[in-house]
Design a protein around this motif. Structure first.
Motif, short mmCIF file in Angstrom:
data_model
loop_
_atom_site.label_atom_id
_atom_site.label_comp_id
_atom_site.label_asym_id
_atom_site.label_seq_id
_atom_site.Cartn_x
_atom_site.Cartn_y
_atom_site.Cartn_z
N UNK A 153 -14.16 3.75 -3.80
CA UNK A 153 -14.12 3.33 -2.40
C UNK A 153 -14.42 1.84 -2.27
N UNK A 154 -15.35 1.35 -3.07
CA UNK A 154 -15.69 -0.07 -3.01
C UNK A 154 -14.53 -0.92 -3.49
N UNK A 155 -13.82 -0.47 -4.52
CA UNK A 155 -12.65 -1.22 -5.00
C UNK A 155 -11.58 -1.31 -3.92
N UNK A 156 -11.40 -0.23 -3.15
CA UNK A 156 -10.41 -0.27 -2.07
C UNK A 156 -10.80 -1.31 -1.02
N UNK A 157 -12.08 -1.37 -0.68
CA UNK A 157 -12.52 -2.34 0.32
C UNK A 157 -12.44 -3.77 -0.23
N UNK A 158 -12.74 -3.95 -1.49
CA UNK A 158 -12.59 -5.28 -2.11
C UNK A 158 -11.14 -5.73 -2.06
N UNK A 159 -10.22 -4.79 -2.30
CA UNK A 159 -8.80 -5.11 -2.24
C UNK A 159 -8.40 -5.54 -0.83
N UNK A 160 -8.93 -4.85 0.18
CA UNK A 160 -8.64 -5.24 1.57
C UNK A 160 -9.21 -6.63 1.89
N UNK A 161 -10.40 -6.91 1.39
CA UNK A 161 -10.99 -8.24 1.60
C UNK A 161 -10.15 -9.31 0.93
N UNK A 162 -9.66 -9.04 -0.27
CA UNK A 162 -8.80 -10.00 -0.97
C UNK A 162 -7.51 -10.26 -0.19
N UNK A 163 -6.92 -9.19 0.34
CA UNK A 163 -5.70 -9.35 1.12
C UNK A 163 -5.95 -10.21 2.36
N UNK A 164 -7.08 -10.00 3.00
CA UNK A 164 -7.40 -10.80 4.18
C UNK A 164 -7.66 -12.25 3.80
N UNK A 165 -8.32 -12.48 2.67
CA UNK A 165 -8.55 -13.85 2.20
C UNK A 165 -7.23 -14.56 1.95
N UNK A 166 -6.25 -13.85 1.36
CA UNK A 166 -4.94 -14.45 1.12
C UNK A 166 -4.24 -14.78 2.44
N UNK A 167 -4.40 -13.89 3.43
CA UNK A 167 -3.81 -14.13 4.75
C UNK A 167 -4.40 -15.40 5.38
N UNK A 168 -5.73 -15.51 5.35
CA UNK A 168 -6.38 -16.68 5.92
C UNK A 168 -5.98 -17.94 5.14
#
Length: 223
Positions: A153-168
């Motif tokens: 579950x933590x890896x999934x949330x880290x992946x979402x955070x990475x995607x948002x960082x790339x968007x920003x």
């Protein structure tokens, strides 16, 4: 988000422009390993800072842009990613418990750089700042282990955070395109003259490697 990022990027570029007149070329030995924050950075490309710009100049801007990304991701994580936020809170508490934190509260121009210079062969350090920091970290208890389900579950949330960082990051690149002219103007005014002066000094030393009397002494010299 765009208007907020516009203002943040403009303020960060303004701060970098105020610092740039104080920049001076480094006189110490360069590092063999490239800076992972600056090498190939799309943010620097968007700002128009190519490989011909000294790393110290690049680093001051890339660090300021990374801070904007980090703050945006932190807000997104606090709102949407509870598992990752809990893990970050625990890590932050662990970091605060360390007695020695030399990498914190540094100016943007130094943040993220190695704590110690590269070693000189045959001249080992008695101690290094990194060594002292690692010793302080070893004194702090480790974080509790996670179950397999929690890790997934933590890896999934880290992946979402990475995607948002790339968007920003992509949004910041778009904003930086509007600042390229004043960034380039500052490079021309404050950086290029110092680089040209260094090259001129180097060229002069290569053209005249000997002193005036060096050719009048030694075997085979003519009076």
């Amino acid at each position: 988000m765009e208007r907020t990022l516009d203002a943040q990027v403009a303020q960060a570029v303004d701060a970098w422009l105020r610092w740039l007149p104080r920049w001076q070329p480094a006189t110490h030995r360069g590092r063999a390993a490239p800076c992972r924050r600056c090498f190939g950075s799309p943010l620097l490309s968007a700002a128009g800072l190519g490989a011909d710009v000294p790393h110290g100049v690049q680093h001051g801007l890339s660090t300021r842009m990374k801070t904007i990304v980090d703050h945006a991701v932190a807000e997104y994580t606090a709102r949407n990613l509870p598992l990752l936020q809990a893990e970050l809170d625990q890590q932050a508490a662990r970091n605060r418990a360390r007695s020695y934190r030399p990498g914190e509260d540094l100016a943007p121009e130094y943040e993220g750089l190695p704590l110690d210079p590269d070693p000189v062969p045959g001249a080992p350090f008695l101690f290094t700042i990194e060594q002292l920091a690692n010793e302080a970290e070893a004194d702090v208890p480790s974080l509790p282990p996670l179950s397999a389900e929690a890790k997934a579950a933590l890896r999934r949330e880290v992946s979402l955070a990475d995607e948002y960082a790339n968007l920003v990051g992509r949004e910041i690149c778009s904003v930086l395109l509007g600042h390229r002219l004043r960034i380039q103007a500052a490079i021309v005014e404050f950086v290029e003259p110092q680089v040209e002066a260094m090259l001129a000094e180097l060229t002069q030393s290569l053209d005249t490697p000997f002193g005036p009397g060096d050719f009048l002494s030694g075997p085979g010299a003519t009076p």
